[in-house]
Design a protein around this motif. Structure first.
Motif, PDB file in Angstrom:
ATOM      1  N   GLN A  33       0.797  -1.230   0.000  1.00  0.00           N
ATOM      2  CA  GLN A  33       0.000   0.000   0.000  1.00  0.00           C
ATOM      3  C   GLN A  33       0.841   1.297   0.000  1.00  0.00           C
ATOM      4  N   PRO A  34       1.882   1.435   0.837  1.00  0.00           N
ATOM      5  CA  PRO A  34       2.652   2.687   0.809  1.00  0.00           C
ATOM      6  C   PRO A  34       3.287   2.961  -0.554  1.00  0.00           C
ATOM      7  N   PHE A  35       3.707   1.898  -1.249  1.00  0.00           N
ATOM      8  CA  PHE A  35       4.342   2.119  -2.556  1.00  0.00           C
ATOM      9  C   PHE A  35       3.343   2.642  -3.582  1.00  0.00           C
ATOM     10  N   LEU A  36       2.125   2.116  -3.479  1.00  0.00           N
ATOM     11  CA  LEU A  36       1.065   2.617  -4.374  1.00  0.00           C
ATOM     12  C   LEU A  36       0.906   4.128  -4.174  1.00  0.00           C
ATOM     13  N   PHE A 143       8.529  -6.962   9.816  1.00  0.00           N
ATOM     14  CA  PHE A 143       8.842  -7.412   8.453  1.00  0.00           C
ATOM     15  C   PHE A 143       8.315  -6.434   7.401  1.00  0.00           C
ATOM     16  N   SER A 144       7.162  -5.827   7.680  1.00  0.00           N
ATOM     17  CA  SER A 144       6.629  -4.849   6.723  1.00  0.00           C
ATOM     18  C   SER A 144       7.612  -3.699   6.588  1.00  0.00           C
ATOM     19  N   VAL A 149      11.646  -0.477   3.822  1.00  0.00           N
ATOM     20  CA  VAL A 149      12.959   0.181   3.848  1.00  0.00           C
ATOM     21  C   VAL A 149      13.738  -0.197   2.590  1.00  0.00           C
ATOM     22  N   ALA A 150      13.744  -1.490   2.262  1.00  0.00           N
ATOM     23  CA  ALA A 150      14.505  -1.941   1.087  1.00  0.00           C
ATOM     24  C   ALA A 150      14.013  -1.224  -0.166  1.00  0.00           C
ATOM     25  N   GLY A 151      12.679  -1.113  -0.312  1.00  0.00           N
ATOM     26  CA  GLY A 151      12.100  -0.470  -1.500  1.00  0.00           C
ATOM     27  C   GLY A 151      12.434   1.016  -1.576  1.00  0.00           C
ATOM     28  N   VAL A 152      12.155   1.769  -0.492  1.00  0.00           N
ATOM     29  CA  VAL A 152      12.372   3.227  -0.555  1.00  0.00           C
ATOM     30  C   VAL A 152      13.860   3.572  -0.579  1.00  0.00           C
ATOM     31  N   MET A 153      14.671   2.733   0.035  1.00  0.00           N
ATOM     32  CA  MET A 153      16.119   2.975  -0.006  1.00  0.00           C
ATOM     33  C   MET A 153      16.588   2.952  -1.447  1.00  0.00           C
ATOM     34  N   PHE A 154      16.042   2.017  -2.184  1.00  0.00           N
ATOM     35  CA  PHE A 154      16.403   1.910  -3.590  1.00  0.00           C
ATOM     36  C   PHE A 154      16.044   3.212  -4.324  1.00  0.00           C
ATOM     37  N   ILE A 155      14.807   3.718  -4.089  1.00  0.00           N
ATOM     38  CA  ILE A 155      14.358   4.947  -4.779  1.00  0.00           C
ATOM     39  C   ILE A 155      15.259   6.123  -4.390  1.00  0.00           C
ATOM     40  N   VAL A 156      15.492   6.289  -3.052  1.00  0.00           N
ATOM     41  CA  VAL A 156      16.267   7.436  -2.564  1.00  0.00           C
ATOM     42  C   VAL A 156      17.720   7.333  -3.021  1.00  0.00           C
ATOM     43  N   ASN A 290      10.573  10.566   3.902  1.00  0.00           N
ATOM     44  CA  ASN A 290       9.786  10.417   5.143  1.00  0.00           C
ATOM     45  C   ASN A 290       9.469   8.950   5.407  1.00  0.00           C
ATOM     46  N   THR A 291       9.090   8.249   4.345  1.00  0.00           N
ATOM     47  CA  THR A 291       8.780   6.822   4.517  1.00  0.00           C
ATOM     48  C   THR A 291      10.031   6.073   4.966  1.00  0.00           C
ATOM     49  N   LEU A 292      11.181   6.454   4.355  1.00  0.00           N
ATOM     50  CA  LEU A 292      12.425   5.771   4.737  1.00  0.00           C
ATOM     51  C   LEU A 292      12.721   5.985   6.214  1.00  0.00           C
ATOM     52  N   LYS A 293      12.607   7.264   6.624  1.00  0.00           N
ATOM     53  CA  LYS A 293      12.886   7.569   8.041  1.00  0.00           C
ATOM     54  C   LYS A 293      11.892   6.806   8.934  1.00  0.00           C
TER      55      LYS A 293
END
Ligand code: ADP
Length: 587
Positions: A33-36, A143-144, A149-156, A290-293
């Motif tokens: 959901q957050p990625f959407l 786990f969520s 973190v793995a996803g947004v770290m990639f974007i950032v 913000n999501t990463l933090k």
């Protein structure tokens, strides 16, 4: 910590595999959901300031709204099903506590540390940790957050690596605050069960009839109020201390958050103004940073939260793993044979007590003998019976039944050979019938009637509209009765007689009976116990007359042994002295 986690999830794996599947689905939904909501707004903004194509905008809007709706619906379905599993788990774990309480080593039931552990276990899986529900929420969140973190770290990392540093600094600051707050909760958990136990005792006893009589008659209300105030003060002190500390660390957490926002929006605003990023990237990166933090913070918070919850829940595991009443023997007991009991050089002291309660006790109770056990308070008479019942193991010597050490008999079979009424027997908030039968459904209704007649309970039953189906106490039935002390004792005797075991032990069975009822027990004693081997403990020495032999307990051993006629003649003897002292009043 991992062991505790494994303990609970191996139960889930063994008993409710659907629980694990639901947890996995829940994690996938939490991550999706957050990625959407991060990616679609980027395209909407870019379309708004760029092409402004209505069909594309409608598609993107439909994607985000319907996508969110679908996520919400699925999350709701999974949560509802998880809640059902949590309920099941709650019952399973609580059942575990009550099963353990009944099977653990008897000595532990008289040990304050073990009783404290019992409380910690109950509170550890409920109040403090939130039980299995609380634990699973943390596991899911952990786990969520990891996957987010793995996803947004990639974007950032791809678009603006500087923000990684800001996020990491903010996380470190925030974690210290959470870590300190959790330390306060741990302090509460360590101290609270003790205060709570005292609190429950002080507040509970005021209402219990057996205490409330004393409170009124001895004007003990002010003493109880003082106790109550003292306990409340202790609670207030603990809460006051932790509340101030928690408040302080919450402020520090808010300050860290403020600085983080300042850096993210300042930096990205600047990048946007100098034209290094477009509006879509601005939205994506502020959201991602913000999501990463939040997610990094979430991972650390959940690690601490998991540690905290697992610390509490570990108390449950400790309780469940407490020493079991392991009875190793396997020999069958011949219940058709009238038993012979022998204590051979038996010595015993209670755990954590230095002095021996019984020292070198030797006695033979031949087949069918009725032995009277007498002695002053605290002489060790009940302990003698507890040892015979294998509630405690002897420290030295041995106890034999028909020439075999009682430890060698199969425990359940041995228990079937004993019908015991302890002084502090308990009736359950069940019907009279259930209280007497205690789960034994094999015997005939006729047997029940005859034991009630023998114990003198039949008259009372005949006056009750529901007879033997009358409930004891009013816990579950407002028409239940509050039996008198004598009626309770008769019921306990009926329970022992109904068991029809070859050894009968009655510990002060007539203490609460009126003189007529007591006389009936005395005169029917032979009928009550028949040809069985019987031990009768009483302060009323007149009861010794209908027993074959008397064992006088004093100085931690059997001081005198003989028939009434023999002992009464013994000049300066302990029994003779006690008997003449009582005879003055009962003659
Ligand atoms: P009696 O039945 O002759 O009155 P008990 O056998 O009940 O005596 O008790 C003998 C002694 O053992 C007493 O001093 C009593 O305080 C002590 N005692 C009884 N139960 C325990 C226990 N669980 N832990 C420590 N001491 C105990």
């Amino acid at each position: 910590m991992l062991k505790t986690l494994k303990f609970f999830y191996s139960i889930a794996w063994r008993e409710r595999r659907d629980y694990i599947v639901l947890l996995l689905i829940s994690i996938i939904l939490n991550v999706g959901q957050p990625f959407l909501n991060l990616i679609i707004p980027k395209f909407i903004l870019e379309e708004l300031v760029g092409g402004r194509r209505p069909d594309v905008l409608i598609e993107l809007a439909a994607c985000i709204t319907l996508g969110n709706m679908l996520f919400m619906a699925l999350i709701h379905i999974v949560k509802t099903n998880l809640a059902k599993c949590d309920d099941w788990f709650d019952r399973y774990l609580n059942d575990g506590i009550s099963q353990k309480s009944m099977s653990m080593d008897f000595a532990l039931t008289e040990n304050p540390q073990a009783l404290n552990q019992y409380r910690k276990a109950s509170e550890g899986i409920a109040w403090y940790s939130g039980g299995m529900k609380g634990l699973s929420e943390s596991v899911q969140m952990f786990f969520s957050y990891i996957f987010t973190v793995a996803g947004v770290m990639f974007i950032v990392a791809v678009k603006s690596p500087v923000l990684l540093v800001v996020a990491i600094f903010a996380v470190v600051g925030g974690s210290v605050a959470v870590w300190q707050t959790n330390k306060c909760y741990k302090i509460e958990f360590e101290v609270f069960p003790k205060v709570n136990r005292a609190f429950a005792y002080v507040t509970g006893s005021v209402l219990e009839p057996r205490y409330s009589k004393c409170i009124r008659l001895y004007h003990a209300a002010s003493m109880m109020r003082d106790q109550f105030e003292e306990t409340t003060k202790q609670c207030a002190k603990i809460f006051g201390y932790t509340a101030v500390k928690i408040g302080r660390w919450n402020c520090i957490g808010s300050l860290v958050n403020f600085l983080k926002n300042l850096c993210i929006y300042g930096y990205l605003g600047y990048m946007f103004l100098i034209g290094n990023i477009n509006i879509g990237d601005f939205a994506l990166l502020t959201g991602s940073a913000n999501t990463l933090k939040d997610s990094l913070q979430g991972v650390l918070n959940q690690v601490q939260d998991l540690r905290k919850k697992l610390n509490f829940m570990e108390e449950y595991v400790k309780f469940i793993n407490m020493r079991e009443d392991t009875k190793l023997g396997s020999l069958p007991v011949d219940t058709n044979k009238i038993p012979m009991i022998e204590f051979r050089h038996v010595s015993f002291r209670y755990p954590s007590v230095k002095e021996y309660v019984l020292k070198d006790v030797n006695i033979v109770i031949p087949q069918g003998q009725h032995l009277s056990v007498v002695g002053l308070n605290g002489a060790g008479k009940t302990t003698f019976i507890k040892l015979l019942c294998r509630l405690y193991e002897v420290d030295e010597g041995e106890i034999l039944l028909n020439g075999v050490n009682i430890k060698d008999y199969d425990y359940d079979a041995y228990m079937k050979a004993l019908a015991v009424v302890f002084q502090d027997f308990k009736l359950f908030a069940l019907s009279m019938r259930e209280n007497i039968k205690l789960g034994d459904s094999e015997k005939e209704e006729q047997d029940l009637r005859s034991v009630c007649e023998l114990s003198g309970l039949a008259n009372k039953i005949d006056t009750l509209p529901k007879g033997l189906d009358t409930q004891i106490y009013k816990f579950f039935d407002k028409e239940g009765i509050e039996p008198s002390g004598g009626e309770m004792q008769k019921m306990a005797i009926a329970r022992a007689l109904y068991k029809d075991a070859p050894i009968v032990v009655l510990d002060e069975p007539t203490a609460a009976l009126d003189p007529i009822a007591e006389h009936e027990v005395y005169s029917h004693f032979d009928k009550l116990v028949g040809g069985k081997t019987a031990i009768y403990i009483s302060h009323r020495l007149s009861s010794c007359k209908f027993c074959d032999m008397i064992a006088v307990f004093a100085d931690n051993t059997i001081k005198e042994y003989g028939s009434h006629e023999e002992l009464i003649k013994k000049q300066g003897g302990f029994y003779a002295e006690m008997f003449s002292a009582q005879a003055k009043y009962y003659a």
